[in-house]
Scaffold this active site. Sequence first.
Site, mmCIF file in Angstrom:
data_model
loop_
_atom_site.group_PDB
_atom_site.id
_atom_site.type_symbol
_atom_site.label_atom_id
_atom_site.label_comp_id
_atom_site.label_asym_id
_atom_site.label_seq_id
_atom_site.Cartn_x
_atom_site.Cartn_y
_atom_site.Cartn_z
ATOM 1 N N ASP A 359 0.861 -1.176 0.000
ATOM 2 C CA ASP A 359 0.000 0.000 0.000
ATOM 3 C C ASP A 359 0.903 1.234 0.000
ATOM 4 O OD1 ASP A 359 -2.436 1.399 0.172
ATOM 5 O OD2 ASP A 359 -2.168 1.653 2.318
ATOM 6 N N ASP A 660 -2.282 -1.221 6.045
ATOM 7 C CA ASP A 660 -2.649 -0.769 7.390
ATOM 8 C C ASP A 660 -4.129 -0.491 7.528
ATOM 9 O OD1 ASP A 660 -2.859 1.456 5.826
ATOM 10 O OD2 ASP A 660 -1.485 2.705 6.977
ATOM 11 N N ASP A 664 -7.268 -3.191 3.200
ATOM 12 C CA ASP A 664 -6.190 -4.117 2.880
ATOM 13 C C ASP A 664 -6.432 -5.526 3.417
ATOM 14 O OD1 ASP A 664 -4.640 -2.053 1.704
ATOM 15 O OD2 ASP A 664 -3.989 -1.414 3.684
#
Length: 919
Positions: A359, A660, A664
């Site tokens: 990410d 986080d 996700d």
Amino acid sequence: MKTIIIKASINTSTTKGKEYYLMAELKEENIKDEKWHSLDVASVEKGLNTSIETGLAEDVVKNRLEEFGENKLPEGKKRSALMRLLVQFHNVLIYLLIVAAVVTAFMNHWVDTFVILAVVIVNAIIGFVQEGRAEEALEGIKKMLSLEALVIRDSNRQKINAEELVLGDIVILSSGDKVPADVRIVKAKNFRVEESPLTGESTDVKKITDTVNEDVVLGDRKNMAYSGTLVTYGEATGIVVATGQRTEIGKITQMMDEVEEITTPLLQKIDRFGKILSVFIIVIAVTFFAFGYYFRDYTYVELFMASIGLVVASIPEGLPAIMTITLAIGVQQMAKRNAIIRRLPSVETLGSVKVICSDKTGTLTRNEMTAKTIVTAEQRYEIEGSGYKPEGMIYKNDEQIDINRETVFKKLVQCVRACNDSQIKKAEDREWKVVGTATEGALQTLSYKAGLKDYNPKRVDSIPFESDNKYMATLNQDEDNNYIFLKGAPERIIDMCSKQLTQDGEQEIDHEYWKKQMESIASQGERLMAAAYAKVDGSIDNLNENELKNNNLIFLGLIGIIDPPRDEAFTSIEECKKAGIRVIMITGDHAITAQAIANKLGIGENKDVVMGSEIEKLDDEELKKVVMTHNVFARTDPAHKLRLVKALQANNELCAMTGDGVNDAPALKRANMGIAMGIKGTEVSKDASEIILTDDNFASIVNAVEEGRTVYDNIRKTILFLLPTNGAEALVLMGAVLIGVTLPITPVQILWVNMVTAVTLALALSVEPMEKKVMQLPPREPDEPILGGYFLWRITFVSILVAGLTALAYSYSLMGGNDIDTNRTIAVNMLVAAQLFYLFNSKKLNETSISNDFFNNKYVFVAVAVLIALQLMFTYAPFMNTLFGTAPLTAHAWLIPLIGGLFVFFIVEAEKYIMRKIL
């Protein structure tokens, strides 16, 4: 419950002649696929049979609760502590150990039985304790739902438990609230929502009430606020359009339920190895028994006991325990380097990943907006530093500036400091935090860096930011002068200005110049903001749009703001490349921003960014090709991330996923290795992952890769060390039966050798330091066997070598006229000595062990000392003589195992040298 459907024609001025179905009671099938963001406010009201002014009636609420259920997520399936403990025994090698325990019990060797069972139980307890919590991502998601909600029902405002919300409820939201359900915004006043945990958007999002296109991705639905996100500014009224598992968070939960967990490569290989070994042992034992029965004069009982001895000899009893201990030591090493392992086998998986899907926001970047570029009419300035920590120099033409000599720059910074409602403060953890919006926090940090932290002109009046105006304005009194300060969208601010400020004064604004500068800054992935000001008469004490038009605004310049890459991410990504690991960025942010960050980090390779909307148009086969040629994916939603991970795995790519946010979690769970951020990560992402980084540092992933590769190498070294012992023991027994002589070693003696060499010598290999070239080798192929062709050759070669030396030692003692117990004691010590010296060969898999780092593992020498003490006890202690059928040896007799052990060491080193030349 009967559904009453009323067909009605709505006023064409608000709904453009559309017909709607008004439902006295809603049914799921009627609203299941409704795109609420694409409908105007009146249509949403009618579609959900509610009223913005009065809300729902209590009887309607009751009916909808019965129809749709409470606003909570379904309970996840929980494994009891007992089940988690029992799972630890579900391993082929553990089954082999249990069989060995049954065999020794059948032989009435109860001491051996209890020793083996103790190994099994300790192994299970270590795994049980290390795993700790079961994966209960649903619990983490539930914590994100707010506890209370302010609603309008029966024309009255009231606070209710958020679980009681139903479709059509009118919810009032204000700064600091968590959004309790998915709502369509119908009224908004300076309303902003932090959606990064759900969408990956790096800044809070300004919300509107207007409709948006039906097919826009989640991050672009500006008239929606989603469950679990945080209101950062302003207030709004919204209509609840989804509750519980129908919310976007609920959909993620369902995805996680459907996601199949991937078994780690180590478990797959060990499982396959254990099955092959068990079949091999059974076949050999049956063949061994049949040969002795038909071709030798052994009794049935003698053959049965010999076959049992062969089975015991062939089982590496200590391997599961040593493997678990090796993994546990790897866990401790990783914890020291800021990576917490939730499941033991995950330790080595990182060492074999080919791709890390990362990410962007908060992982590769700081998730803290930073002003990086300032452009005035004559100059361009670069600002050092990142995040809200007010440290960093300001440069012009690579030289540090004197703020008092840069009059335009100084006025611009004064403007954005005064026209600002946020603050930056040092928190208790001594980290600088923003109180307010991220963008304004970046501007306040800029003012600190410029030395203007004490510039606080009195505010007389202000115009707050509105989406229609696209600017914020303040009227400030600075000593004897009054100023209008203005900041906002560049295109809007430029249109309001007729002049621009230079070092020499005012001049006509150069629209073409500013257009080029805007394109230049935007190409760097930076978000643009503009500033302007006007000096006004002291009699003006209020601010409105007319005042802005009547006073000639002077354009000050542009500010480029970005969520910058972490400083350590640059080095980490370079190390990943050297280790043959590909890094892919998957983000919910905009394409230009994603591409700019990727290019800075060296992972973009200047290829086109693939958008989430494009992913939706690709079938699985097309996506398999795209994911192998592109490294940056932007404006993605949870389903896209999950598809990308599956596409990589379909290409046989062992894949790690970092993240986080809630968005996700499904991909973290599906990936071969899920890596969550420990500081900024949500509970959902942590519970869906195998590894948690305590410092949210991408660099810690590289450290974990190093440790993972080292752990895997040490496990292979352990297997390469242990199996020749079992092979030699089996060959000695088989040779005795083939020749028709007394067994040189008894089954109980075999068990002793297996346990002491495993507990002492093999354990020392579990802490063998990392070899120098471990991060210069490409990742292992997922289907690469744990024992390749060369390893099988080495095991066979050493097994024959040690078995031959053991048989020679036994024969030499036999020819010396010694009794059977002395002969067997010499044979056992020969076997142990051969293993002791072979331990030093096993310290290096391919390279020579005769090197400068021969003494780099002190535990090897501690293990050798312990083993010698145990063997002396085995040989001389009377109770050991009774238990194991051994006899004390003379000093001269010890020369046999000593010479044999040295012979093994030098022969294996020679073999390694020859094989390096050949291979």
